[in-house]
Design a protein around this motif. Structure first.
Motif, PDB file in Angstrom:
ATOM      1  N   SER A 128       0.833  -1.195   0.000  1.00  0.00           N
ATOM      2  CA  SER A 128       0.000   0.000   0.000  1.00  0.00           C
ATOM      3  C   SER A 128       0.873   1.253   0.000  1.00  0.00           C
ATOM      4  N   ASN A 130       0.423   5.808   0.178  1.00  0.00           N
ATOM      5  CA  ASN A 130      -0.158   7.136   0.024  1.00  0.00           C
ATOM      6  C   ASN A 130       0.881   8.137   0.503  1.00  0.00           C
ATOM      7  N   TYR A 332     -13.560   4.998  -5.223  1.00  0.00           N
ATOM      8  CA  TYR A 332     -12.496   3.997  -5.315  1.00  0.00           C
ATOM      9  C   TYR A 332     -12.788   3.078  -6.504  1.00  0.00           C
ATOM     10  N   SER A 334     -11.488  -0.954  -7.981  1.00  0.00           N
ATOM     11  CA  SER A 334     -10.766  -2.185  -7.643  1.00  0.00           C
ATOM     12  C   SER A 334     -10.837  -3.160  -8.811  1.00  0.00           C
ATOM     13  N   SER A 348      -5.657  -4.839  -7.552  1.00  0.00           N
ATOM     14  CA  SER A 348      -5.171  -3.461  -7.420  1.00  0.00           C
ATOM     15  C   SER A 348      -6.343  -2.547  -7.076  1.00  0.00           C
ATOM     16  N   ASP A 349      -6.142  -1.726  -6.057  1.00  0.00           N
ATOM     17  CA  ASP A 349      -7.152  -0.766  -5.613  1.00  0.00           C
ATOM     18  C   ASP A 349      -6.600   0.648  -5.741  1.00  0.00           C
ATOM     19  N   LEU A 350      -7.452   1.557  -6.170  1.00  0.00           N
ATOM     20  CA  LEU A 350      -7.101   2.973  -6.260  1.00  0.00           C
ATOM     21  C   LEU A 350      -8.230   3.772  -5.618  1.00  0.00           C
ATOM     22  N   ALA A 366      -3.178   3.935  -3.058  1.00  0.00           N
ATOM     23  CA  ALA A 366      -3.153   2.759  -3.923  1.00  0.00           C
ATOM     24  C   ALA A 366      -2.736   1.541  -3.115  1.00  0.00           C
TER      25      ALA A 366
END
Length: 374
Positions: A128, A130, A332, A334, A348-350, A366
């Motif tokens: 992760s 940020n 978000y 995903s 992957s997540d944003l 992310a």
């Protein structure tokens, strides 16, 4: 007045009071098509309902995304298990886990030829980033050994027990465990503690109960002896709506009370993207707030087998000393799919969230999860 000591009991009572009318409904059913279980169809209603109009509005919304599909995009494991060094090692670990499960099963009775003991192991690597917290790596392991000799009700579970607190179809990468130390991207001490849970699980206490149950008795974080109870149930509602509820309670000698409620309302039709809302409420003696809540409202597509693409809105907040606050919200996206092999997944997540408590305006975050299943 509700005191801090009485809050766990009060919250447990409120949660069960909200869910109990549903748990004792006269028409039990299994999970929606999302988890491939069959449900009992209820008669459609002619009464006006806001839930009836939400899917109609979604149906009228134009989309450029591909249609739903269950077409496999990677070869199955039987075709590739001897192809490369990686495949052979995956097969070796899988066979070793199953053989270990069969040896343990043999301790408790005569093995069954029809129902052979087996094990499942998940190895995850969560990454992760940020701009405020920087980059973190968190290895996670979760496994289960099923023992048919014990009437298929007992199993051994090990690894990161917090993964079991999430919905089985949790839409985003989450982790209840504390973050790494401020000066460490990979905190080995915390990783070892988070993955050290070991418990004996007793499933399905009674066939007479109107919900599924699990009871765990084990040890976590090195010396925290605990007992954990989970009750869950699914309902098929009118017009392709499905409702899922989970109530989890854990008490540990060191961690003390932990209480979590998971609720999921989904509208799903065959061969169409579905709309869902996932809500979780968490109380724990170890957390600073009296209550923490997270909510995801999202649309999910499946472009091929074992794939999911989700996008929606996250909201989260807390209750502390009767002060209920929305702490974070934002959109978000995903994406999860198998890569090269059906046993290896990448997610992957944003997101673009804020955080009022830390005085952080909206910022990009992310996460990438690598997951191997044995």
């Amino acid at each position: 007045m509700i005191t801090s000591k009485s809050l766990p009991r009060s919250l447990l009572w409120v949660s069960l009071s909200c869910i109990s009318p549903l748990l004792w409904a006269e028409q039990p059913s299994e999970r929606a098509q999302i988890v491939d279980s069959q449900v009992e169809q209820t008669a459609p209603s002619n009464n006006f309902s806001l839930l009836d109009h939400i899917p109609r509005f979604i149906d009228r919304t134009p989309t450029l995304l591909p249609s739903q599909s269950s077409q496999p995009m990677v070869p199955n494991t039987a075709e590739t298990e001897d192809s490369t060094w990686v495949d052979r090692n995956q097969k070796g670990i899988r066979n070793w886990a199953d053989q270990t499960a069969q040896k343990i099963d043999h301790w408790f009775g005569e093995p069954s030829e029809e129902d052979v003991a087996h094990a499942t192991i998940r190895i995850l690597l969560d990454n992760s980033w940020n701009k405020y917290d920087g980059y973190e790596i968190k290895p996670r392991v979760r496994g289960r050994i099923k023992l048919p000799a014990l009437e298929r009700k007992l199993s051994i579970v090990f690894g990161d027990d917090s993964l079991d607190n999430e919905l089985s179809e949790n839409v985003a990468i989450t982790n209840e465990n504390p973050g790494n130390a401020a000066d460490k991207r990979l905190d080995k001490t915390r990783t070892r503690e988070n993955n050290s849970s070991l418990a004996l699980r007793w499933s399905q206490l009674s066939d007479q109960l109107p919900f599924d149950t699990d009871i765990d008795l084990g040890i976590r974080s090195g010396d925290d002896i605990y007992v954990r109870l989970e009750a869950r149930r699914d309902w098929h509602l009118n017009n392709d709506f499905f409702f899922h509820a989970e109530q989890i309670y854990r008490y540990g000698i060191d961690s003390e009370n932990y209480l979590r409620t998971n609720l999921e309302l989904t509208h799903a039709r065959p061969d169409q993207a579905f709309l869902s809302n996932q809500l979780s409420l968490t109380y724990a003696d170890e957390q600073d707030d009296d209550l923490h809540w997270d909510n995801y409202t999202f649309r999910q597509h499946q472009f091929f087998h074992n794939h999911r693409f989700s996008y929606g809105l996250y909201t989260g907040g807390y209750l502390n000393d009767k002060d209920l606050r929305l702490n974070s919200w934002g959109p978000y996206v995903s994406w999860r799919q198998p890569v090269l092999r059906e046993w290896f997944f990448v997610q992957s997540d944003l997101n673009y969230l804020n955080e009022h408590r830390e005085d952080r305006d909206h910022y990009l975050g992310a996460a990438i999860r690598l997951e191997a299943i044995f």
